[in-house]
Design a protein around this motif. Structure first.
Motif, short mmCIF file in Angstrom:
data_model
loop_
_atom_site.label_atom_id
_atom_site.label_comp_id
_atom_site.label_asym_id
_atom_site.label_seq_id
_atom_site.Cartn_x
_atom_site.Cartn_y
_atom_site.Cartn_z
N ILE A 31 35.69 3.73 15.85
CA ILE A 31 35.87 4.70 16.94
C ILE A 31 35.05 5.97 16.72
CG2 ILE A 31 37.98 5.82 16.06
CD1 ILE A 31 37.36 4.74 19.69
N LYS A 32 34.77 6.26 15.45
CA LYS A 32 33.98 7.48 15.15
C LYS A 32 32.57 7.38 15.75
CE LYS A 32 36.07 8.27 10.62
NZ LYS A 32 36.01 6.99 9.92
N CYS A 33 32.11 6.16 15.98
CA CYS A 33 30.75 5.98 16.54
C CYS A 33 30.64 6.54 17.95
CB CYS A 33 30.38 4.49 16.58
SG CYS A 33 30.28 3.75 14.97
N MET A 34 31.78 6.74 18.60
CA MET A 34 31.78 7.29 19.97
C MET A 34 30.97 8.57 20.05
SD MET A 34 34.35 6.61 22.62
CE MET A 34 35.52 7.93 22.65
N ASP A 35 31.09 9.40 18.99
CA ASP A 35 30.42 10.71 18.99
C ASP A 35 28.91 10.57 19.11
OD1 ASP A 35 32.91 11.60 18.53
OD2 ASP A 35 32.67 11.89 16.36
N PHE A 36 28.39 9.43 18.72
CA PHE A 36 26.93 9.27 18.71
C PHE A 36 26.39 8.61 19.97
CE2 PHE A 36 28.49 9.26 14.36
CZ PHE A 36 27.71 10.25 13.80
N LEU A 37 27.32 8.28 20.88
CA LEU A 37 26.88 7.55 22.07
C LEU A 37 26.62 8.48 23.24
CD1 LEU A 37 29.35 4.51 22.05
CD2 LEU A 37 26.90 4.47 21.55
N PRO A 38 25.69 8.11 24.13
CA PRO A 38 25.53 8.88 25.36
C PRO A 38 26.85 8.91 26.12
CG PRO A 38 23.83 7.17 25.18
CD PRO A 38 24.79 6.95 24.07
N GLU A 39 27.07 9.97 26.86
CA GLU A 39 28.36 10.21 27.51
C GLU A 39 28.86 8.98 28.30
OE1 GLU A 39 29.63 13.00 26.43
OE2 GLU A 39 31.47 12.38 27.47
N TYR A 40 27.94 8.39 29.10
CA TYR A 40 28.40 7.33 30.01
C TYR A 40 28.84 6.06 29.27
CZ TYR A 40 24.07 4.48 29.76
OH TYR A 40 23.05 3.65 29.35
N MET A 41 28.34 5.90 28.02
CA MET A 41 28.67 4.68 27.28
C MET A 41 30.02 4.79 26.55
SD MET A 41 25.13 3.61 25.45
CE MET A 41 23.99 2.46 26.20
N LYS A 42 30.50 6.02 26.40
CA LYS A 42 31.70 6.22 25.57
C LYS A 42 32.90 5.45 26.10
CE LYS A 42 30.32 10.55 23.58
NZ LYS A 42 30.39 11.94 23.40
N CYS A 43 33.03 5.48 27.41
CA CYS A 43 34.23 4.90 28.00
C CYS A 43 34.30 3.38 27.77
CB CYS A 43 34.24 5.22 29.48
SG CYS A 43 35.53 4.41 30.34
N VAL A 44 33.16 2.69 27.94
CA VAL A 44 33.21 1.23 27.77
C VAL A 44 33.41 0.88 26.30
CG1 VAL A 44 30.71 0.75 27.63
CG2 VAL A 44 32.21 -0.96 28.58
N TYR A 45 32.84 1.70 25.42
CA TYR A 45 33.00 1.47 23.97
C TYR A 45 34.48 1.63 23.59
CZ TYR A 45 32.03 1.65 18.96
OH TYR A 45 32.02 1.37 17.61
#
Ligand code: GPP
Length: 560
Positions: free
Chosen positions: A340-354
């Protein structure tokens, strides 16, 4: 095939999103909107119906037992079993049907050859039922319908029922059965030519078989169609018909409710707003999952499969259409790390699906823990990681305008067919018969599952290759590698699909390596592809055939 992270995550550089060129696929919006949500709160009121169903089941069960005891008329027995199966009632009488077929096998099969001296319809029907049951029956019995020149007799043109029955058999053929290859060409071409001379009802029957051969159709669609045609047959059995209708309607209520709950889940996550570039097809995906297992006890499997598919569909559109190669690298890395920590490194729009994917995986783990099968969930995670890695390979190929060889393309494309992942998920919903051993079997890429993946990839490419805005399809790879025309490439790819079906059919015959109900999931996954990609990509363009399928089995009840 170990799964490992391929590169390190770094925080994305803040950039002005508006300057990025993004492709758009202009998918049509959802057909169903919130329609199914109303069924969540609809009362089931099933007590009276259940009582009636139990009583009718007893009657049919007695019919089968009696028939087995006095068994002297194989055609009558075969017709009854065929009707029960087509009416969607097989799961209620598995044991009794098994006994009758065993008896037929003992009485009319010697050294794999059917000894019945009957007409084409009867022989073909018995052949189909026995093969469906897993008996390795030889097709030599059809030799007697050939003339001295070795061609099928032209006198068979007058026997439309027999021709249809033989045509249905040919879809179960395996490698080396030349006579059934010939029978396929003979029956399909002549049935098509004959239709203008037939009565309207017989022509409709022929056309239905040609378009939706029984063995490749989804059991619920077969049932819905057959319930109406069986009713029109004056010789129908009233008990059987009533049971089929009540049972169909009861299950339909359950399916509607489940689809409503999933619609609500989807709406609450608000994925439609967050991913406006992606296909919004939650009901179509429920239909797909229901194709894999429709029986009442597989509610959990349908729920998990639909949820996973809905997220996979967004991810597919992100890789194919919307994401930049840098963003896709970040997402692939994050999936490989599964943290879940990887969320911080994702573009905003990708966070939700991740985030939703990790949440869903936790839900699967919890469900498996309840059944004492926690370890099973890991196979799903590994398949998801492999899927995303393969999506990334396609994106890189597209980005660098690279056209792979057919071998390279298919090796990657069988993973993006999603059927390895779907097979693992289908096992999740199968309870204790899906043991660790069966999951390990799956990890070794058994032929039946690989064949299903090949069909998934190639049929998808055959039906959508002209419209694709992404990586070269199998057809284009083949054209480039062998310097042939599109038509030749399509013929070759279609031949490979036919061969893959033969692999599937062969691996359904005894002796089998894992319990049959698990293999049926693989078969149904492949049938779903045949149905969904009939004349078009019915998933992306669900306004026509797919909409009709959904209406007929999920919305319209049978009139009692
Ligand atoms: C099997 C199912 C229902 C999967 C979920 C959705 C999905 C990826 C559909 C295929 O889309 P596509 O035709 O765009 O696939 P691809 O991009 O692999 O060609």
């Amino acid at each position: 095939m170990p799964v490992s992270a391929t590169s390190s995550l770094v925080a994305p550089t803040p950039h002005d999103n508006s300057n990025i060129f993004r492709r758009s696929a202009n998918f049509h919006p959802t057909i169903w909107g919130d329609h199914f949500i109303q069924y969540v709160s609809e009362p089931m009121e099933i007590d009276e119906i259940m009582k009636q169903i139990v009583m009718l089941k007893e009657k049919v069960s007695k019919m089968l037992v009696l028939m087995n005891e006095s068994a002297t008329r194989p055609l009558e027995e075969a017709n009854l079993i065929d009707s029960i199966q087509r009416l969607g009632l097989y799961h209620h009488f598995e044991h009794e049907i098994g006994e009758v077929l065993q008896h037929i096998h003992n009485s009319y099969v010697e050294n794999g050859a059917i000894t019945l001296n009957e007409d084409l319809h009867c022989v073909a029907l018995v052949f189909r039922l026995l093969r469906q049951q897993g008996y390795h029956i030889l097709p030599d019995v059809f030799k007697k319908f050939k003339n001295e020149q070795g061609n099928f007799n032209e006198t068979l043109f007058g026997d439309v029922e027999g021709m249809i029955s033989l045509f249905e058999v040919t879809h179960m053929r395996i490698h080396g059965e030349d006579i059934l290859d010939e029978a396929f060409v003979f029956t399909s071409s002549h049935l098509e030519m004959m239709t203008p001379q037939l009565s309207l009802s017989l022509a409709a029957k022929v056309n239905h078989s040609l378009k939706w051969p029984l063995f490749k159709n989804l059991p619920r669609l077969v049932a819905r169609y057959y319930i109406s045609t069986y009713e029109e047959d004056p010789s129908h059995d009233a008990t059987l018909l009533l049971l089929a209708k009540l049972d169909f309607n009861l299950l339909q209520k359950q399916h509607k409710k489940e689809a409503g709950e999933l619609s609500k889940w989807w709406k609450d996550l608000d994925l439609e707003t967050k991913f406006p570039f992606a296909r919004n097809r939650i009901i179509e995906l429920y239909f797909w999952s229901m194709g894999v297992y429709f029986e009442p006890q597989y509610s959990l499997g349908r729920r998990i499969m639909t949820k996973v598919l809905s997220l996979v569909s967004i991810i597919d559109d992100t890789y194919d259409v919307y994401g930049t190669i840098e963003e896709l690298q970040l997402f692939t890395d994050a999936i490989e790390r599964w943290d879940i920590k990887c969320m911080d490194f994702l573009p905003e729009y990708m966070k939700c699906v991740y985030n939703s994917l990790l949440d869903l995986y936790e839900e699967i783990e919890q469900e498996m823990a309840k059944e004492g099968r926690t370890l099973s969930a890991i196979y799903v995670k590994n398949e998801l990681i492999r899927l995303v890695q393969s999506y990334f390979t396609e994106a890189k190929w597209f980005n660098s305008k690279y056209i792979p060889t057919v071998e390279e393309y298919v090796a990657n494309g069988i993973v993006t067919s999603v059927n390895y992942l779907l097979t693992a998920i289908s096992f999740i919903g199968m309870g204790s018969i899906a043991t660790q051993e069966t999951f390990r079997w799956l990890t070794n890429r058994p032929k039946i599952v690989s064949a299903s993946c090949i069909i998934g990839r190639l049929v998808n490419d055959l039906l959508s290759n002209e419209k694709r805005g992404h990586v070269a399809s199998a057809i284009e790879c083949y054209m480039k590698q062998y310097g042939v025309s599109r038509e030749d490439a399509i013929n070759e790819i279609s031949r490979q699909v036919t061969n893959a079906w033969k692999d599937i059919n062969e691996n359904l015959l005894h002796p089998i390596q894992v319990p049959k109900p698990l293999l049926i999931r693989v078969l149904n996954l492949t049938r779903a592809i045949d149905v969904m990609y009939k004349e078009e990509d019915g998933y992306t363009h669900s306004l026509r055939l797919t909409k009709n399928y959904i209406q007929s089995i999920m919305l319209n009840p049978c009139q009692i």
